[in-house]
Design a protein around this motif. Structure first.
Motif, PDB file in Angstrom:
ATOM      1  N   LEU A  42       5.920   4.728  53.715  1.00  0.00           N
ATOM      2  CA  LEU A  42       4.963   5.088  52.662  1.00  0.00           C
ATOM      3  C   LEU A  42       5.564   4.832  51.281  1.00  0.00           C
ATOM      4  O   LEU A  42       4.857   4.367  50.368  1.00  0.00           O
ATOM      5  CB  LEU A  42       4.559   6.553  52.802  1.00  0.00           C
ATOM      6  CG  LEU A  42       3.784   6.926  54.077  1.00  0.00           C
ATOM      7  CD1 LEU A  42       3.561   8.432  54.133  1.00  0.00           C
ATOM      8  CD2 LEU A  42       2.454   6.184  54.147  1.00  0.00           C
ATOM      9  N   ARG A  43       6.833   5.130  51.134  1.00  0.00           N
ATOM     10  CA  ARG A  43       7.501   4.855  49.852  1.00  0.00           C
ATOM     11  C   ARG A  43       7.468   3.366  49.543  1.00  0.00           C
ATOM     12  O   ARG A  43       7.173   2.959  48.411  1.00  0.00           O
ATOM     13  CB  ARG A  43       8.948   5.350  49.904  1.00  0.00           C
ATOM     14  CG  ARG A  43       9.802   4.864  48.735  1.00  0.00           C
ATOM     15  CD  ARG A  43      11.222   5.395  48.792  1.00  0.00           C
ATOM     16  NE  ARG A  43      11.887   5.120  50.050  1.00  0.00           N
ATOM     17  CZ  ARG A  43      12.407   3.947  50.417  1.00  0.00           C
ATOM     18  NH1 ARG A  43      12.295   2.901  49.593  1.00  0.00           N
ATOM     19  NH2 ARG A  43      13.018   3.796  51.562  1.00  0.00           N
ATOM     20  N   GLN A  44       7.762   2.552  50.543  1.00  0.00           N
ATOM     21  CA  GLN A  44       7.772   1.098  50.335  1.00  0.00           C
ATOM     22  C   GLN A  44       6.388   0.572  49.975  1.00  0.00           C
ATOM     23  O   GLN A  44       6.256  -0.368  49.183  1.00  0.00           O
ATOM     24  CB  GLN A  44       8.289   0.417  51.598  1.00  0.00           C
ATOM     25  CG  GLN A  44       9.761   0.675  51.871  1.00  0.00           C
ATOM     26  CD  GLN A  44      10.190   0.247  53.269  1.00  0.00           C
ATOM     27  OE1 GLN A  44       9.387  -0.291  54.032  1.00  0.00           O
ATOM     28  NE2 GLN A  44      11.446   0.486  53.614  1.00  0.00           N
ATOM     29  N   GLN A  45       5.348   1.209  50.528  1.00  0.00           N
ATOM     30  CA  GLN A  45       3.981   0.772  50.251  1.00  0.00           C
ATOM     31  C   GLN A  45       3.597   1.007  48.789  1.00  0.00           C
ATOM     32  O   GLN A  45       2.730   0.322  48.246  1.00  0.00           O
ATOM     33  CB  GLN A  45       2.998   1.488  51.181  1.00  0.00           C
ATOM     34  CG  GLN A  45       3.103   1.057  52.643  1.00  0.00           C
ATOM     35  CD  GLN A  45       2.227   1.884  53.573  1.00  0.00           C
ATOM     36  OE1 GLN A  45       1.644   2.890  53.168  1.00  0.00           O
ATOM     37  NE2 GLN A  45       2.154   1.480  54.834  1.00  0.00           N
ATOM     38  N   VAL A  46       4.204   1.999  48.166  1.00  0.00           N
ATOM     39  CA  VAL A  46       3.924   2.281  46.757  1.00  0.00           C
ATOM     40  C   VAL A  46       4.744   1.393  45.830  1.00  0.00           C
ATOM     41  O   VAL A  46       4.403   1.209  44.657  1.00  0.00           O
ATOM     42  CB  VAL A  46       4.226   3.772  46.440  1.00  0.00           C
ATOM     43  CG1 VAL A  46       3.895   4.116  44.992  1.00  0.00           C
ATOM     44  CG2 VAL A  46       3.456   4.689  47.359  1.00  0.00           C
ATOM     45  N   PRO A  73       7.740  -5.049  44.169  1.00  0.00           N
ATOM     46  CA  PRO A  73       8.999  -5.634  43.683  1.00  0.00           C
ATOM     47  C   PRO A  73       9.003  -5.758  42.161  1.00  0.00           C
ATOM     48  O   PRO A  73       8.038  -6.237  41.564  1.00  0.00           O
ATOM     49  CB  PRO A  73       9.017  -7.011  44.356  1.00  0.00           C
ATOM     50  CG  PRO A  73       8.177  -6.844  45.585  1.00  0.00           C
ATOM     51  CD  PRO A  73       7.082  -5.896  45.170  1.00  0.00           C
ATOM     52  N   ASN A  74      10.057  -5.266  41.569  1.00  0.00           N
ATOM     53  CA  ASN A  74      10.239  -5.341  40.112  1.00  0.00           C
ATOM     54  C   ASN A  74       9.148  -4.603  39.332  1.00  0.00           C
ATOM     55  O   ASN A  74       8.957  -4.856  38.139  1.00  0.00           O
ATOM     56  CB  ASN A  74      10.312  -6.801  39.654  1.00  0.00           C
ATOM     57  CG  ASN A  74      11.490  -7.532  40.246  1.00  0.00           C
ATOM     58  OD1 ASN A  74      12.597  -6.993  40.304  1.00  0.00           O
ATOM     59  ND2 ASN A  74      11.253  -8.767  40.700  1.00  0.00           N
ATOM     60  N   GLY A  75       8.451  -3.676  39.998  1.00  0.00           N
ATOM     61  CA  GLY A  75       7.397  -2.924  39.327  1.00  0.00           C
ATOM     62  C   GLY A  75       7.895  -1.620  38.744  1.00  0.00           C
ATOM     63  O   GLY A  75       9.108  -1.330  38.712  1.00  0.00           O
ATOM     64  N   THR A  76       6.964  -0.806  38.293  1.00  0.00           N
ATOM     65  CA  THR A  76       7.323   0.459  37.650  1.00  0.00           C
ATOM     66  C   THR A  76       7.979   1.430  38.623  1.00  0.00           C
ATOM     67  O   THR A  76       8.951   2.125  38.279  1.00  0.00           O
ATOM     68  CB  THR A  76       6.065   1.113  37.052  1.00  0.00           C
ATOM     69  OG1 THR A  76       5.093   1.326  38.096  1.00  0.00           O
ATOM     70  CG2 THR A  76       5.454   0.224  35.978  1.00  0.00           C
ATOM     71  N   THR A  77       7.439   1.520  39.863  1.00  0.00           N
ATOM     72  CA  THR A  77       8.016   2.441  40.855  1.00  0.00           C
ATOM     73  C   THR A  77       9.430   2.016  41.215  1.00  0.00           C
ATOM     74  O   THR A  77      10.328   2.857  41.357  1.00  0.00           O
ATOM     75  CB  THR A  77       7.135   2.491  42.117  1.00  0.00           C
ATOM     76  OG1 THR A  77       5.790   2.776  41.742  1.00  0.00           O
ATOM     77  CG2 THR A  77       7.637   3.552  43.082  1.00  0.00           C
ATOM     78  N   LEU A  98      12.759   4.265  41.092  1.00  0.00           N
ATOM     79  CA  LEU A  98      13.548   4.496  42.308  1.00  0.00           C
ATOM     80  C   LEU A  98      14.969   3.977  42.169  1.00  0.00           C
ATOM     81  O   LEU A  98      15.889   4.487  42.831  1.00  0.00           O
ATOM     82  CB  LEU A  98      12.867   3.855  43.519  1.00  0.00           C
ATOM     83  CG  LEU A  98      11.574   4.539  43.982  1.00  0.00           C
ATOM     84  CD1 LEU A  98      10.965   3.781  45.153  1.00  0.00           C
ATOM     85  CD2 LEU A  98      11.833   5.995  44.381  1.00  0.00           C
ATOM     86  N   ALA A  99      15.167   2.988  41.319  1.00  0.00           N
ATOM     87  CA  ALA A  99      16.532   2.504  41.076  1.00  0.00           C
ATOM     88  C   ALA A  99      17.391   3.617  40.475  1.00  0.00           C
ATOM     89  O   ALA A  99      18.599   3.681  40.716  1.00  0.00           O
ATOM     90  CB  ALA A  99      16.501   1.298  40.141  1.00  0.00           C
ATOM     91  N   VAL A 100      16.741   4.501  39.720  1.00  0.00           N
ATOM     92  CA  VAL A 100      17.459   5.650  39.147  1.00  0.00           C
ATOM     93  C   VAL A 100      17.685   6.718  40.209  1.00  0.00           C
ATOM     94  O   VAL A 100      18.795   7.242  40.375  1.00  0.00           O
ATOM     95  CB  VAL A 100      16.666   6.243  37.961  1.00  0.00           C
ATOM     96  CG1 VAL A 100      17.367   7.498  37.431  1.00  0.00           C
ATOM     97  CG2 VAL A 100      16.506   5.210  36.856  1.00  0.00           C
ATOM     98  N   LEU A 101      16.624   7.062  40.969  1.00  0.00           N
ATOM     99  CA  LEU A 101      16.715   8.139  41.956  1.00  0.00           C
ATOM    100  C   LEU A 101      17.563   7.759  43.167  1.00  0.00           C
ATOM    101  O   LEU A 101      18.274   8.593  43.717  1.00  0.00           O
ATOM    102  CB  LEU A 101      15.311   8.537  42.428  1.00  0.00           C
ATOM    103  CG  LEU A 101      14.398   9.196  41.399  1.00  0.00           C
ATOM    104  CD1 LEU A 101      13.010   9.403  41.987  1.00  0.00           C
ATOM    105  CD2 LEU A 101      14.972  10.533  40.943  1.00  0.00           C
ATOM    106  N   MET A 102      17.464   6.482  43.592  1.00  0.00           N
ATOM    107  CA  MET A 102      18.117   6.052  44.824  1.00  0.00           C
ATOM    108  C   MET A 102      19.431   5.324  44.591  1.00  0.00           C
ATOM    109  O   MET A 102      20.193   5.108  45.545  1.00  0.00           O
ATOM    110  CB  MET A 102      17.165   5.161  45.626  1.00  0.00           C
ATOM    111  CG  MET A 102      15.880   5.858  46.058  1.00  0.00           C
ATOM    112  SD  MET A 102      14.712   4.767  46.930  1.00  0.00           S
ATOM    113  CE  MET A 102      15.638   4.425  48.429  1.00  0.00           C
ATOM    114  N   GLY A 103      19.695   4.959  43.361  1.00  0.00           N
ATOM    115  CA  GLY A 103      20.952   4.270  43.070  1.00  0.00           C
ATOM    116  C   GLY A 103      22.144   5.124  43.445  1.00  0.00           C
ATOM    117  O   GLY A 103      22.206   6.296  43.063  1.00  0.00           O
TER     118      GLY A 103
END
Length: 271
Positions: A227-231, A234-238, A242-247
């Motif tokens: 579900l996360r991947q569906q939102v 690539p290179n979008g706002t989400t 997520l680069a901040v939260l999952m980095g």
């Protein structure tokens, strides 16, 4: 009519359970008996049709209830349990919702042959959306265990564990978990305000987004990761967020550390 369930303690959690049992029709008011020293809380239980007493001495003579549900704070659980010692080592099953208090404590007070069930609920049980986890000692019959699980289902989802030692992890995840989510909503609201949204709009967006996402995850056949991947385009706002939260597994590590701190504290409180 025979009393099936004695509820010792009718605070927020006890009252929520009682209301759920009666509203669902799983118990009739005459099959319940509430023991609550606080007059206001006792009166609240009586409005549901349950008989009530300020102490265990008010329980009608000769009654052997199927269950005694101990819905009181861990700090007073031993004294409250001792008031029902005459029902120990018998047919009555004791159900405790006190965090951190092991089965061995109840067996020491009530007798080693006493059927005992520990339950870890959480606060959403008050609106029928709770998570209840059950552990039963070897004296509990399969029929009684099923009866308890059916009663608890009026307050939300029910899971069972066979290792009591896992109750500390349960406490850390689902018992304390609502507070983590509430804080996440607080933080997301603050972030929305920082981004320029009005306070009330920020709060609505944060709460409804968490509610909607959790509901979708519960109802979807897909795993949360899918579900996360569906939102996430690539290179979008989400993806940027997520680069901040999952980095470096930032959020994962933070939650793991938080849950472990709660688990360790649960172990300490149970000693």
């Amino acid at each position: 009519m025979t009393i099936k369930v004695v509820l010792a303690g009718c605070g927020n959690m006890g009252y929520a359970m009682l209301a759920g049992w009666l509203k669902s029709g799983q118990l009739k008011p005459a099959e319940t008996f509430v023991v609550e020293p606080n007059a206001d809380l006792r009166a609240r239980a009586e409005t549901l049709g349950a008989a009530a007493s300020p102490d265990a001495g008010g329980l009608p003579a000769g009654e052997t209830p199927k269950l005694v549900v101990l819905a009181v704070k861990p700090q007073v659980i031993r004294d409250v349990t001792a008031a029902y010692k005459h029902l120990g080592n018998g047919e009555t099953t004791f159900v405790s919702v006190a965090a951190g208090t092991p089965v061995a404590t109840f067996e020491a007070i009530l007798g080693s042959k006493t059927p005992i069930i520990r339950v870890m609920p959480n606060t959403p049980a008050a609106i029928g959306k709770g998570m209840m986890v059950v552990y039963a000692n070897g004296n509990v019959s399969p029929e009684t265990k099923s009866f308890v699980e059916e009663l608890l289902s009026a307050s939300g989802a029910v899971a069972t564990i066979d290792d009591e030692g896992l109750m500390d992890a349960v406490t850390a995840v689902s018992g304390s978990g609502p507070a983590y989510i509430f804080h996440f909503i607080e933080c997301l609201t603050a972030a929305a305000e920082h981004a320029g949204l009005p306070k009330e709009t920020a709060k609505l967006l944060a709460m409804q987004t968490v509610f909607g996402a959790a509901s979708l995850a519960a109802e979807s056949a897909e795993e949360p990761g899918v579900l996360r991947q569906q939102v996430t385009s690539p290179n979008g706002t989400t993806a940027a967020a997520l680069a901040v939260l999952m980095g470096q597994d930032r959020l994962k590590n933070l939650l793991t550390e938080a849950v472990e701190a709660a688990r360790v504290r649960s172990v300490e409180l149970g000693k």
